[in-house]
Design a protein around this motif. Structure first.
Motif, short mmCIF file in Angstrom:
data_model
loop_
_atom_site.label_atom_id
_atom_site.label_comp_id
_atom_site.label_asym_id
_atom_site.label_seq_id
_atom_site.Cartn_x
_atom_site.Cartn_y
_atom_site.Cartn_z
N VAL A 98 0.85 -1.20 0.00
CA VAL A 98 0.00 0.00 0.00
C VAL A 98 0.88 1.25 0.00
N ARG A 99 1.91 1.24 0.83
CA ARG A 99 2.82 2.40 0.90
C ARG A 99 3.51 2.62 -0.45
N MET A 100 3.91 1.52 -1.08
CA MET A 100 4.57 1.63 -2.39
C MET A 100 3.60 2.16 -3.44
N LEU A 101 2.36 1.71 -3.40
CA LEU A 101 1.37 2.17 -4.37
C LEU A 101 0.99 3.64 -4.15
N MET A 102 1.07 4.09 -2.92
CA MET A 102 0.74 5.48 -2.62
C MET A 102 1.84 6.43 -3.12
N ASP A 103 3.04 5.92 -3.25
CA ASP A 103 4.17 6.72 -3.71
C ASP A 103 4.16 6.78 -5.24
N LYS A 104 3.93 7.95 -5.79
CA LYS A 104 3.85 8.10 -7.25
C LYS A 104 5.18 7.83 -7.93
N GLN A 105 6.29 7.96 -7.20
CA GLN A 105 7.62 7.75 -7.76
C GLN A 105 8.07 6.28 -7.69
N SER A 106 7.29 5.44 -7.04
CA SER A 106 7.69 4.05 -6.83
C SER A 106 7.72 3.27 -8.14
N ASN A 107 8.68 2.38 -8.24
CA ASN A 107 8.80 1.50 -9.41
C ASN A 107 7.69 0.46 -9.47
N VAL A 108 6.98 0.29 -8.39
CA VAL A 108 5.94 -0.74 -8.35
C VAL A 108 4.85 -0.49 -9.40
N HIS A 109 4.70 0.75 -9.82
CA HIS A 109 3.69 1.08 -10.82
C HIS A 109 4.05 0.53 -12.20
N LYS A 110 5.33 0.26 -12.42
CA LYS A 110 5.79 -0.28 -13.70
C LYS A 110 5.93 -1.80 -13.67
N MET A 111 5.69 -2.41 -12.51
CA MET A 111 5.94 -3.84 -12.33
C MET A 111 4.65 -4.64 -12.51
N THR A 112 4.81 -5.87 -12.98
CA THR A 112 3.68 -6.80 -13.03
C THR A 112 3.51 -7.40 -11.64
N TRP A 113 2.38 -8.06 -11.43
CA TRP A 113 2.16 -8.67 -10.11
C TRP A 113 3.20 -9.75 -9.83
N LYS A 114 3.67 -10.45 -10.88
CA LYS A 114 4.70 -11.49 -10.68
C LYS A 114 6.01 -10.86 -10.24
N ARG A 136 -4.22 -6.64 -7.67
CA ARG A 136 -5.27 -6.07 -8.52
C ARG A 136 -6.24 -5.23 -7.68
N ASP A 137 -6.67 -5.77 -6.54
CA ASP A 137 -7.62 -5.05 -5.69
C ASP A 137 -7.01 -3.77 -5.11
N LEU A 138 -5.75 -3.86 -4.69
CA LEU A 138 -5.11 -2.65 -4.15
C LEU A 138 -4.88 -1.60 -5.22
N ARG A 139 -4.52 -2.03 -6.41
CA ARG A 139 -4.34 -1.06 -7.50
C ARG A 139 -5.67 -0.39 -7.85
N LYS A 140 -6.73 -1.14 -7.78
CA LYS A 140 -8.05 -0.59 -8.09
C LYS A 140 -8.47 0.42 -7.01
N ALA A 141 -8.17 0.11 -5.75
CA ALA A 141 -8.57 0.98 -4.65
C ALA A 141 -7.61 2.15 -4.46
N ASN A 142 -6.40 2.05 -4.97
CA ASN A 142 -5.38 3.07 -4.73
C ASN A 142 -5.77 4.47 -5.17
N ALA A 147 -6.92 10.00 -3.58
CA ALA A 147 -7.83 11.14 -3.61
C ALA A 147 -8.25 11.55 -2.20
N VAL A 148 -8.54 10.58 -1.36
CA VAL A 148 -8.94 10.88 0.03
C VAL A 148 -7.78 11.51 0.78
N VAL A 149 -6.59 10.95 0.64
CA VAL A 149 -5.42 11.50 1.34
C VAL A 149 -5.12 12.91 0.85
N THR A 150 -5.21 13.12 -0.45
CA THR A 150 -4.96 14.45 -1.02
C THR A 150 -5.97 15.45 -0.49
N GLU A 151 -7.23 15.05 -0.49
CA GLU A 151 -8.28 15.94 0.02
C GLU A 151 -8.06 16.25 1.49
N ASP A 152 -7.72 15.22 2.27
CA ASP A 152 -7.46 15.43 3.70
C ASP A 152 -6.28 16.38 3.90
#
Length: 162
Positions: A98-114, A136-142, A147-152
């Motif tokens: 979750v922390r990696m997905l929240m970071d826009k600079q993280s390489n996890v966004h370019k990685m496959t689930w494998k 898949r579920d975390l990417r969908k909810a991210n 948006a919630v964190v940004t708004e907060d």
């Protein structure tokens, strides 16, 4: 106080702080010291007696009769299935992902689930097919979480600027 203590000492049926275990538990614990078990002799015992032996040996007491007997005889096989892994919902692996997905600079966004699964031992504790669904579920909810964190953060910023 001392009078009641003296009365307690004189009564043999009164419970003492350091009392011996009941007879039902004492017999198997004596057997735990003897170590003269055979599979047949252990199978003849009831599960409660086997559990008392295991308690005397300081071993885990859960399982069916075969598992209890095997544990006493030292034949218990520890496999990956026997090891307890934390549930995904409360795991360090999920929190890290979750922390990696929240970071826009993280390489996890370019990685496959494998690739994510192979990237860290915490992720590898989970079945690959289940892990694929978790990612898949975390990417969908991210995006919603972002948006919630940004708004907060905007609300907090406005409140602090007042």
């Amino acid at each position: 106080m001392y009078a009641s203590f003296n009365k307690r000492e004189s009564r043999q049926d009164a419970p003492l702080e350091h009392h011996s275990p009941p007879v039902t538990q004492a017999e198997p614990q004596e057997e735990a010291v003897n170590n003269d078990w055979t599979e047949a002799s252990l199978k003849a015992l009831k599960n409660d007696e086997l559990k008392a032996i295991l308690q005397g040996l300081g071993l885990k007491r859960s399982g069916n009769k075969k598992e209890l007997v095997d544990r006493i005889l030292g034949r218990e096989v520890v496999t990956e299935d026997n090891k307890k892994k934390p549930k995904w919902r409360n795991s360090k692996a999920r929190a890290m992902l979750v922390r990696m997905l929240m970071d826009k600079q993280s390489n996890v966004h370019k990685m496959t689930w494998k690739e994510i699964h192979a990237s860290h031992e915490w992720f590898q504790e989970y079945d690959p097919m289940l892990f694929q669904r978790y990612v898949r579920d975390l990417r969908k909810a991210n995006p919603k979480k972002v948006a919630v964190v940004t708004e907060d953060n905007e609300i907090i910023k406005r409140e602090l600027n007042r």
